[in-house]
Design an enzyme around this catalytic site. Sequence first.
Site, PDB file in Angstrom:
ATOM      1  N   TYR A  55       1.028  -1.202  -0.192  1.00 28.59           N
ATOM      2  CA  TYR A  55       0.144   0.242  -0.341  1.00 28.59           C
ATOM      3  C   TYR A  55       1.256   1.277  -0.583  1.00 28.59           C
ATOM      4  O   TYR A  55       1.545   1.251   0.868  1.00 28.59           O
ATOM      5  CB  TYR A  55      -0.937   0.023   0.804  1.00 28.59           C
ATOM      6  N   PRO A  75     -16.089  -3.732   3.096  1.00 32.89           N
ATOM      7  CA  PRO A  75     -16.774  -3.889   2.996  1.00 32.89           C
ATOM      8  C   PRO A  75     -18.440  -2.899   2.773  1.00 32.89           C
ATOM      9  O   PRO A  75     -19.434  -2.845   3.163  1.00 32.89           O
ATOM     10  CB  PRO A  75     -17.172  -3.398   4.695  1.00 32.89           C
ATOM     11  N   LEU A  76     -17.424  -1.741   2.079  1.00 33.14           N
ATOM     12  CA  LEU A  76     -19.366  -0.398   1.696  1.00 33.14           C
ATOM     13  C   LEU A  76     -18.566  -0.354   0.340  1.00 33.14           C
ATOM     14  O   LEU A  76     -18.878   0.071  -0.387  1.00 33.14           O
ATOM     15  CB  LEU A  76     -17.844   1.197   2.240  1.00 33.14           C
ATOM     16  N   LEU A 133     -21.876   1.708  -0.930  1.00 36.88           N
ATOM     17  CA  LEU A 133     -22.522   1.524   0.449  1.00 36.88           C
ATOM     18  C   LEU A 133     -22.809   2.549   1.289  1.00 36.88           C
ATOM     19  O   LEU A 133     -23.088   2.709   2.607  1.00 36.88           O
ATOM     20  CB  LEU A 133     -22.528   0.041   1.136  1.00 36.88           C
ATOM     21  N   LYS A 181     -23.581   7.272  -1.374  1.00 41.63           N
ATOM     22  CA  LYS A 181     -22.849   9.219  -1.605  1.00 41.63           C
ATOM     23  C   LYS A 181     -22.442   8.933  -3.150  1.00 41.63           C
ATOM     24  O   LYS A 181     -22.234  10.148  -3.954  1.00 41.63           O
ATOM     25  CB  LYS A 181     -22.305   9.441  -1.117  1.00 41.63           C
TER      26      LYS A 181
HETATM   27  N1  LIG Z   1      -6.153  -8.151  -1.018  1.00 40.70           N
HETATM   28  C1  LIG Z   1      -6.729  -7.375   0.060  1.00 40.70           C
HETATM   29  O1  LIG Z   1      -6.131  -7.875   0.542  1.00 40.70           O
HETATM   30  C2  LIG Z   1      -7.082  -6.345  -0.010  1.00 40.70           C
HETATM   31  C3  LIG Z   1      -8.401  -5.757  -0.962  1.00 40.70           C
HETATM   32  C4  LIG Z   1      -9.372  -4.492  -0.859  1.00 40.70           C
HETATM   33  C5  LIG Z   1      -8.799  -4.124   0.381  1.00 40.70           C
HETATM   34  N2  LIG Z   1      -8.372  -4.628   1.332  1.00 40.70           N
HETATM   35  C6  LIG Z   1      -8.199  -4.222   2.551  1.00 40.70           C
HETATM   36  O2  LIG Z   1      -9.611  -3.539   2.883  1.00 40.70           O
HETATM   37  C7  LIG Z   1      -9.736  -2.117   3.492  1.00 40.70           C
HETATM   38  C8  LIG Z   1     -10.892  -1.703   3.080  1.00 40.70           C
HETATM   39  O3  LIG Z   1     -11.307  -2.491   1.662  1.00 40.70           O
HETATM   40  P1  LIG Z   1     -11.623  -0.121   0.655  1.00 40.70           P
HETATM   41  O4  LIG Z   1     -11.245   0.537   1.499  1.00 40.70           O
HETATM   42  O5  LIG Z   1     -11.349  -1.132  -0.514  1.00 40.70           O
HETATM   43  O6  LIG Z   1     -12.370  -0.722   0.319  1.00 40.70           O
HETATM   44  P2  LIG Z   1     -14.371   0.171   1.422  1.00 40.70           P
HETATM   45  O7  LIG Z   1     -13.731   0.129   2.693  1.00 40.70           O
HETATM   46  O8  LIG Z   1     -15.631  -1.039   1.052  1.00 40.70           O
HETATM   47  O9  LIG Z   1     -14.630   1.384   1.074  1.00 40.70           O
HETATM   48  C9  LIG Z   1     -13.638   2.965   1.693  1.00 40.70           C
HETATM   49  C10 LIG Z   1     -14.068   3.527   0.625  1.00 40.70           C
HETATM   50  O10 LIG Z   1     -14.960   4.283   1.010  1.00 40.70           O
HETATM   51  C11 LIG Z   1     -14.912   5.374   1.569  1.00 40.70           C
HETATM   52  N3  LIG Z   1     -16.030   5.942   2.879  1.00 40.70           N
HETATM   53  C12 LIG Z   1     -15.192   4.645   3.700  1.00 40.70           C
HETATM   54  N4  LIG Z   1     -16.154   5.425   5.341  1.00 40.70           N
HETATM   55  C13 LIG Z   1     -17.288   6.470   4.741  1.00 40.70           C
HETATM   56  C14 LIG Z   1     -18.024   6.962   5.539  1.00 40.70           C
HETATM   57  N5  LIG Z   1     -18.526   7.084   6.602  1.00 40.70           N
HETATM   58  N6  LIG Z   1     -18.464   7.945   4.308  1.00 40.70           N
HETATM   59  C15 LIG Z   1     -18.628   8.269   3.624  1.00 40.70           C
HETATM   60  N7  LIG Z   1     -17.492   7.271   2.893  1.00 40.70           N
HETATM   61  C16 LIG Z   1     -17.130   6.822   3.261  1.00 40.70           C
HETATM   62  C17 LIG Z   1     -14.078   6.128   1.475  1.00 40.70           C
HETATM   63  O11 LIG Z   1     -13.605   6.488  -0.421  1.00 40.70           O
HETATM   64  P3  LIG Z   1     -13.856   7.519  -0.864  1.00 40.70           P
HETATM   65  O12 LIG Z   1     -14.429   9.142   0.240  1.00 40.70           O
HETATM   66  O13 LIG Z   1     -13.165   8.596  -1.614  1.00 40.70           O
HETATM   67  O14 LIG Z   1     -15.508   7.714  -1.463  1.00 40.70           O
HETATM   68  C18 LIG Z   1     -13.126   5.071   1.975  1.00 40.70           C
HETATM   69  O15 LIG Z   1     -11.622   5.022   0.941  1.00 40.70           O
HETATM   70  C19 LIG Z   1      -9.066  -1.588   3.313  1.00 40.70           C
HETATM   71  O16 LIG Z   1      -8.332  -0.553   3.512  1.00 40.70           O
HETATM   72  C20 LIG Z   1      -7.648  -2.993   3.350  1.00 40.70           C
HETATM   73  O17 LIG Z   1      -7.189  -2.753   4.383  1.00 40.70           O
HETATM   74  C21 LIG Z   1      -7.007  -5.537   1.372  1.00 40.70           C
END
Ligand SMILES: NC(=O)c1ccc[n+]([C@@H]2O[C@H](COP(=O)([O-])OP(=O)(O)OC[C@H]3O[C@@H](n4cnc5c(N)ncnc54)[C@H](OP(=O)(O)O)[C@@H]3O)[C@@H](O)[C@H]2O)c1
Length: 329
Positions: free
Chosen positions: A56, A204-205, A210, A213
């Site tokens: 990352y 999760p989002l 999810l 917005k």
């Molecule tokens: N292969 C793997 O192992 C792998 C792959 C993917 C992810 N991950 C891990 O999983 C974590 C979470 O997954 P993810 O970050 O991909 O997706 P996510 O949690 O589904 O979405 C995160 C994004 O949603 C928006 N967000 C988050 N909270 C919010 C809120 N309260 N209100 C409004 N917008 C919000 C933000 O982006 P914006 O503000 O830009 O919209 C944020 O960057 C990653 O950080 C990482 O640690 C691991």
Amino acid sequence: MKTRKFGSTGRDVSEIGFGAWAIGGSWGNVDERDAKSALHAALDGGVTFIDTADVYGDGRSERIIAEVLKERSGSEPRPFVATKAGRRLDPHLAKGYTAENLGAFIDRSLRNLDVDCLDLVQLHCPPTEVYYQPEVFAAMDRMVAAGKIRNYGVSVEKVEEGLKAIEYPGVKSVQIIYNVFRQRPARFIGECHQRGIGVIVRVPLASGLLTGKMTRTTTFAADDHRLFNRNGEAFDKGETFAGVPYELALEAVDEIRDLVPDNATMAQFALRWILMNEGVSTVIPGARNAAQAKANSAASELPPLTDYAMAVLSALYQEKIAPHVHHYW
Ligand SMILES: NC(=O)c1ccc[n+]([C@@H]2O[C@H](COP(=O)([O-])OP(=O)(O)OC[C@H]3O[C@@H](n4cnc5c(N)ncnc54)[C@H](OP(=O)(O)O)[C@@H]3O)[C@@H](O)[C@H]2O)c1
């Protein structure tokens, strides 16, 4: 913030954790001040589990975590920090998962995170063949014996990879995508729970969908994977919007709006849906600023979803989403 047992690691962790991908890179520009204040806000909100990876931001995420934890040292027990290894391989091939390469990646994470021993190292969505190479898991057992890592686990794309991985007795955790738009892993998560395997839920989002917005006209920066990986151009397409076609997902999100109670945001509601599965150890929403991190942590305080909401979300998934994703992961 409620806590849950993290499998057989002997640690309890906050049921809402912090996903630190966005504070590293691939999500458009996230400046260092925002990144640090997001993590501080999560920790202030009771988060005790952080997920990162050596790739990352090419180590930036790990280094920012180390700096933030140093700033807070002494004020609270050290949170559990999970990192990952394997994706520094280029090309990313199963034959690269050697003891030597993994050892070098782990040594680099030890330096980036500025610790003597890593809490958890997850094989980072390796090629499927890796799950059929016992020597890789034996190498990880030796890293534990050498005192470089306390635990190891896997981050998987498919349920079937998770099922194979948990046959290795040293595997302490599985990280998998599970959300309102990715419901298939529900039973697998129950199986992990019964076998004492920790479960970390990522994306999760659905990459922000999810939260409710996003719209048809939302734009993303050129270096944001939500622009460049919609069809899996750079990595598995399931990691972006959980693999659901964007326009279709927006229609489904509109159907969810009416279910969200007045005292919650849609993001919190979506996180609470995941926590309804008792096999989940921790959910790791990514957050790019303090406000998001604070709101996400607060999801732990919401009451359980109603039977009615659970039934509607199940039907929505079966009818609208499953035909596009269920057979892939
Ligand atoms: N292969 C793997 O192992 C792998 C792959 C993917 C992810 N991950 C891990 O999983 C974590 C979470 O997954 P993810 O970050 O991909 O997706 P996510 O949690 O589904 O979405 C995160 C994004 O949603 C928006 N967000 C988050 N909270 C919010 C809120 N309260 N209100 C409004 N917008 C919000 C933000 O982006 P914006 O503000 O830009 O919209 C944020 O960057 C990653 O950080 C990482 O640690 C691991």
